[in-house]
Scaffold this motif. Structure first.
Motif, PDB file in Angstrom:
ATOM      1  N   ASP A   1       0.835  -1.273   0.012  1.00  0.00           N
ATOM      2  CA  ASP A   1       0.027   0.072  -0.068  1.00  0.00           C
ATOM      3  C   ASP A   1       0.892   1.258  -0.026  1.00  0.00           C
ATOM      4  O   ASP A   1       0.434   2.397  -0.637  1.00  0.00           O
ATOM      5  N   ASN A   2       1.974   1.188   0.756  1.00  0.00           N
ATOM      6  CA  ASN A   2       2.980   2.436   0.795  1.00  0.00           C
ATOM      7  C   ASN A   2       3.561   2.628  -0.719  1.00  0.00           C
ATOM      8  O   ASN A   2       3.650   3.704  -0.997  1.00  0.00           O
ATOM      9  N   LYS A   3       3.552   1.767  -1.309  1.00  0.00           N
ATOM     10  CA  LYS A   3       4.163   1.949  -2.811  1.00  0.00           C
ATOM     11  C   LYS A   3       3.196   2.569  -3.791  1.00  0.00           C
ATOM     12  O   LYS A   3       3.430   3.405  -4.492  1.00  0.00           O
ATOM     13  N   ASN A   4       1.990   2.274  -3.571  1.00  0.00           N
ATOM     14  CA  ASN A   4       0.790   2.776  -4.097  1.00  0.00           C
ATOM     15  C   ASN A   4       0.592   4.298  -3.986  1.00  0.00           C
ATOM     16  O   ASN A   4       0.155   4.972  -4.588  1.00  0.00           O
ATOM     17  N   GLY A   5       0.595   4.519  -2.385  1.00  0.00           N
ATOM     18  CA  GLY A   5       0.382   5.786  -2.066  1.00  0.00           C
ATOM     19  C   GLY A   5       1.768   6.718  -2.474  1.00  0.00           C
ATOM     20  O   GLY A   5       1.345   7.928  -3.027  1.00  0.00           O
ATOM     21  N   LEU A   6       2.763   6.239  -2.735  1.00  0.00           N
ATOM     22  CA  LEU A   6       3.848   6.932  -2.902  1.00  0.00           C
ATOM     23  C   LEU A   6       3.814   7.412  -4.380  1.00  0.00           C
ATOM     24  O   LEU A   6       3.970   8.516  -4.985  1.00  0.00           O
ATOM     25  N   ARG A   7       3.119   6.605  -5.250  1.00  0.00           N
ATOM     26  CA  ARG A   7       2.883   6.699  -6.723  1.00  0.00           C
ATOM     27  C   ARG A   7       1.935   7.745  -6.970  1.00  0.00           C
ATOM     28  O   ARG A   7       2.024   8.549  -7.937  1.00  0.00           O
ATOM     29  N   ALA A   8       0.862   7.467  -6.224  1.00  0.00           N
ATOM     30  CA  ALA A   8      -0.255   8.396  -6.323  1.00  0.00           C
ATOM     31  C   ALA A   8       0.119   9.919  -6.072  1.00  0.00           C
ATOM     32  O   ALA A   8      -0.242  10.740  -6.566  1.00  0.00           O
ATOM     33  N   GLY A   9       0.939   9.990  -4.918  1.00  0.00           N
ATOM     34  CA  GLY A   9       1.270  11.215  -4.412  1.00  0.00           C
ATOM     35  C   GLY A   9       2.425  11.917  -5.557  1.00  0.00           C
ATOM     36  O   GLY A   9       2.141  13.166  -5.686  1.00  0.00           O
ATOM     37  N   ALA A  10       3.257  10.998  -6.048  1.00  0.00           N
ATOM     38  CA  ALA A  10       4.275  11.591  -7.153  1.00  0.00           C
ATOM     39  C   ALA A  10       3.199  12.111  -8.410  1.00  0.00           C
ATOM     40  O   ALA A  10       3.604  13.139  -8.998  1.00  0.00           O
ATOM     41  N   LEU A  11       2.432  11.400  -8.855  1.00  0.00           N
ATOM     42  CA  LEU A  11       1.425  11.678  -9.653  1.00  0.00           C
ATOM     43  C   LEU A  11       0.716  12.983  -9.519  1.00  0.00           C
ATOM     44  O   LEU A  11       0.662  14.016 -10.438  1.00  0.00           O
ATOM     45  N   VAL A  12       0.205  13.198  -8.276  1.00  0.00           N
ATOM     46  CA  VAL A  12      -0.627  14.418  -8.043  1.00  0.00           C
ATOM     47  C   VAL A  12       0.322  15.312  -7.883  1.00  0.00           C
ATOM     48  O   VAL A  12       0.343  16.722  -8.551  1.00  0.00           O
ATOM     49  N   ALA A  13       1.806  15.286  -7.349  1.00  0.00           N
ATOM     50  CA  ALA A  13       2.726  16.369  -7.296  1.00  0.00           C
ATOM     51  C   ALA A  13       2.972  16.702  -8.761  1.00  0.00           C
ATOM     52  O   ALA A  13       3.301  17.997  -8.945  1.00  0.00           O
TER      53      ALA A  13
END
Length: 86
Positions: A2-14
């Motif tokens: 879940d942490n990996k998906n969260g980082l990926r989503a955060g990077a996409l939003v940023a």
């Protein structure tokens, strides 16, 4: 996982936010372009009429025309006949 998906989503939003900020920077320009001749601004009444009242009126006219020009005469919903049990 879940942490990996969260980082990926955060990077996409940023990244998306950064690109939007970079693309909108010309909108903040103070100097006018050559040939730029803006007209007078809209008043509050003009703005409300153009962006609120006109679309509502257009929707009402189209909906009214659809209801008036509808050729069907049967307004009640049709029900399916019940199956007879053997």
């Amino acid at each position: 996982m879940d942490n990996k998906n969260g980082l990926r989503a955060g990077a996409l939003v940023a990244g998306t936010a950064l690109m939007m900020l970079l693309m909108t920077s010309p909108a903040l320009a103070v100097t006018r372009d050559d040939g730029d001749d803006p007209g007078h601004g809209l008043s509050v009444i003009d703005t409300l009429g153009l962006y609120v009242a006109a679309p509502i009126a257009l929707f009402a006219v189209i909906a009214g025309l659809v209801m008036v020009l509808d050729g069907s005469t049967d307004r009640a919903p049709k029900t399916k006949p019940a199956k007879a049990k053997a």
